[in-house]
Motif scaffolding. Sequence first.
Motif, PDB file in Angstrom:
ATOM      1  N   LEU A 394       1.081  -1.310  -0.013  1.00 25.93           N
ATOM      2  CA  LEU A 394       0.043   0.178   0.137  1.00 25.93           C
ATOM      3  C   LEU A 394       1.008   1.247   0.148  1.00 25.93           C
ATOM      4  CD1 LEU A 394      -2.966   1.317   0.558  1.00 25.93           C
ATOM      5  CD2 LEU A 394      -2.478   0.801   2.451  1.00 25.93           C
ATOM      6  N   LEU A 395       0.934   1.760  -1.018  1.00 26.85           N
ATOM      7  CA  LEU A 395       2.096   3.378  -1.006  1.00 26.85           C
ATOM      8  C   LEU A 395       0.076   4.005  -1.036  1.00 26.85           C
ATOM      9  CD1 LEU A 395       2.383   2.650  -4.262  1.00 26.85           C
ATOM     10  CD2 LEU A 395       4.532   3.007  -2.527  1.00 26.85           C
ATOM     11  N   VAL A 396       0.797   5.075   0.313  1.00 26.12           N
ATOM     12  CA  VAL A 396       0.615   5.786   1.198  1.00 26.12           C
ATOM     13  C   VAL A 396       0.899   7.725   0.884  1.00 26.12           C
ATOM     14  CG1 VAL A 396      -1.232   6.863   3.113  1.00 26.12           C
ATOM     15  CG2 VAL A 396      -0.177   4.044   2.629  1.00 26.12           C
ATOM     16  N   ILE A 397       0.515   8.788   0.194  1.00 25.93           N
ATOM     17  CA  ILE A 397       0.684   9.901   0.393  1.00 25.93           C
ATOM     18  C   ILE A 397       0.084  10.850   1.409  1.00 25.93           C
ATOM     19  CG2 ILE A 397       0.907  11.920  -0.794  1.00 25.93           C
ATOM     20  CD1 ILE A 397       0.508  11.284  -3.118  1.00 25.93           C
ATOM     21  N   MET A 398       1.257  11.002   2.286  1.00 29.44           N
ATOM     22  CA  MET A 398       1.560  12.040   3.538  1.00 29.44           C
ATOM     23  C   MET A 398       1.282  13.499   3.591  1.00 29.44           C
ATOM     24  SD  MET A 398       2.364   8.997   6.093  1.00 29.44           S
ATOM     25  CE  MET A 398       1.858   7.187   5.700  1.00 29.44           C
ATOM     26  N   LEU A 399       0.738  14.227   4.003  1.00 27.24           N
ATOM     27  CA  LEU A 399       0.896  15.750   4.597  1.00 27.24           C
ATOM     28  C   LEU A 399       1.323  16.324   5.796  1.00 27.24           C
ATOM     29  CD1 LEU A 399       0.801  18.532   3.278  1.00 27.24           C
ATOM     30  CD2 LEU A 399      -1.586  18.324   3.864  1.00 27.24           C
ATOM     31  N   SER A 400       2.429  16.977   6.244  1.00 26.73           N
ATOM     32  CA  SER A 400       2.881  16.858   7.180  1.00 26.73           C
ATOM     33  C   SER A 400       1.557  17.779   8.272  1.00 26.73           C
ATOM     34  CB  SER A 400       4.048  17.489   6.712  1.00 26.73           C
ATOM     35  OG  SER A 400       3.974  18.983   6.647  1.00 26.73           O
ATOM     36  N   GLY A 401       2.062  17.210   9.482  1.00 27.16           N
ATOM     37  CA  GLY A 401       1.106  18.607  10.031  1.00 27.16           C
ATOM     38  C   GLY A 401       1.271  19.564  10.175  1.00 27.16           C
ATOM     39  N   ASP A 402       1.662  20.780   9.617  1.00 31.13           N
ATOM     40  CA  ASP A 402       2.191  21.855   9.084  1.00 31.13           C
ATOM     41  C   ASP A 402       2.046  22.224   7.806  1.00 31.13           C
ATOM     42  OD1 ASP A 402       4.257  21.292   8.044  1.00 31.13           O
ATOM     43  OD2 ASP A 402       5.771  22.430   8.806  1.00 31.13           O
ATOM     44  N   LYS A 403       1.460  21.385   7.026  1.00 27.50           N
ATOM     45  CA  LYS A 403       1.701  21.251   5.611  1.00 27.50           C
ATOM     46  C   LYS A 403       2.147  21.923   4.325  1.00 27.50           C
ATOM     47  CE  LYS A 403      -3.392  22.391   7.343  1.00 27.50           C
ATOM     48  NZ  LYS A 403      -4.828  23.204   7.313  1.00 27.50           N
ATOM     49  N   THR A 404       3.462  21.834   5.116  1.00 24.62           N
ATOM     50  CA  THR A 404       4.568  21.899   4.001  1.00 24.62           C
ATOM     51  C   THR A 404       5.251  20.972   3.759  1.00 24.62           C
ATOM     52  OG1 THR A 404       5.652  21.651   6.322  1.00 24.62           O
ATOM     53  CG2 THR A 404       5.004  23.606   5.945  1.00 24.62           C
ATOM     54  N   GLN A 405       5.234  19.749   3.682  1.00 26.53           N
ATOM     55  CA  GLN A 405       5.636  18.947   2.939  1.00 26.53           C
ATOM     56  C   GLN A 405       4.643  17.057   3.080  1.00 26.53           C
ATOM     57  OE1 GLN A 405       9.639  17.440   5.372  1.00 26.53           O
ATOM     58  NE2 GLN A 405       8.584  19.073   6.834  1.00 26.53           N
TER      59      GLN A 405
END
Length: 554
Positions: A394-405
């Motif tokens: 399973l490939l998951v795209i993740m967004l950092s908590g500060d929405k910068t990465q």
Amino acid sequence: MDPRSSAQDVHRCDLCETAILHSYCDLCHVNLCKLCIGDHISDGYDKHKIVPFQERRSTLIYPKCATHSHKNCDLQCKNCNNIFVCSSCTASETHKGHIFVEVSEVYTTKKNAIADEANKLENLISPTYEEIALDLENQLANLDGGYEKLTTAMSKQGEQWHKEIDVIINKMKTEISEIKVKHRDLLQKHLDEIKQTQALIKQTSLAIEEIKKSTEVSPTIEYSSKIREFSQLPSKVKVTLPTFIPKPLDHEKLYNLFGQITPLSTATEENVLSLNKPNTSVRELLDEPELVATIQTGYQHVFSVTYLNEDCVWTFGSTKDIKCFNMKGELLHTVSNKSEQRPSDIAVDSDGNLLFSDVKSRTVNKVNNGQTEELIRLRGWWPCNLCVTSNGDLLVIMLSGDKTQFKVVRYLGSTEKQTIQFDDEGKPLYSGNINVTYITENRNHDICVADNGAGAVVVVNQNGKLRWRYIGHPSVTKKEPFKPFGITTDSQSRILTADCNNHCIHFLDQHGQFLRYIDNCHLVYPWGLCVDNNDNLFVSEHLKGNVKKIKFLR
């Protein structure tokens, strides 16, 4: 020469060995001419099966019934572990009310499966093993050369060190020579001063001797004593030779300074055979893609669409509900997100289970037999879009908590296996913002990301190394900037990505070269994409709430 097997002759009868064969006994596997048929079946016609030679080996040989020895078992009992039974057995009390299947049907299915297995062994598995073996043989062949390069590099480093040491030694010798000159000049200066004073003392001594011998009054009275002047003795100069203090050799530090030998690294790369691959024969593009079906989902805004099987797709919109439709547009199943929020994305795993990501709870969930279970829970990151790979990862795209990465993380079950975030220069592969980012795996195992914020399709190989970026195709009709949304691939490893604002789909080859647009099927704000095993394209129209099925290959 055996006349039956001579390349200069036709096939002969196995009994008389002279006549040209005409028939074949499918039970005894014997070639027969017309005249020998009678002799062959003389022991009982029911013991033989005579067929034309061209139809040889077409008769099934059924097992004899253990209970009714005069009958063949042409059925299997499903209630009794598929044991073989004859027609008399089916009427017995033992098998009353049981379910039976034709042995011929089971045989045909099994025969086809065996033929398919033979085909896979010959055309897929064996060539893969040959490729692996060839790679290992090449590694072995290059082994000596590789290690020779290592030792050569060490020798060059040693030569460089020797040169540097020689330079240091020569520099120190020069310094010593300069100190020696200063040392000599200092001693010589003091010696010259002493010699000068000695000459004055000698001159004074001679004058005193003259006065001692003389009786003249004036020189004697006028003589001024020099003893006080000469009694002020000069300092004794002692110049100490410089010394060379060699520093103790720290062998460990020298070893580390000289260089480093990396340990032997063994990377085991999974070789996964996709035995249930869709048909990958070369298929040409249709001149004009064809609209096959339109499904009205009932959503005001529809997002992703993912393929379940030949007749069904899952999709979700602006509500908590995830819906499954057939190609007639009939609603088959509905799954609700417990967090009361719409999912971030959906996918279907290799077992046909629905997966969905939920930003609010920071989880990836699996729906199994109608029950939702938590698969992954994140901290500090939000799960966004999903992709199930050909080998079940399973490939998951993740967004950092500060929405910068953004980053891509590979999971096996709930276990993290790989993170893809930076290129070889340490720069981010993906933009860092809240714009939607879709992901898919290509047939060649490349990982393709539609990075909406960057206005690019970013493709890395399965090890996370950047292969290429696609930033759109110049067009006089597509006025809006390229901002990709959904992304998928076909059986030819070609890539399709939705250009929502230009109401079209970009079609690329696996190397990122633009092939064409799909822009004719009255597409309005295409968003989510997926392709089924027959290369039919499914497109969700974001603002219309529809899912369209499009045929684009011949």
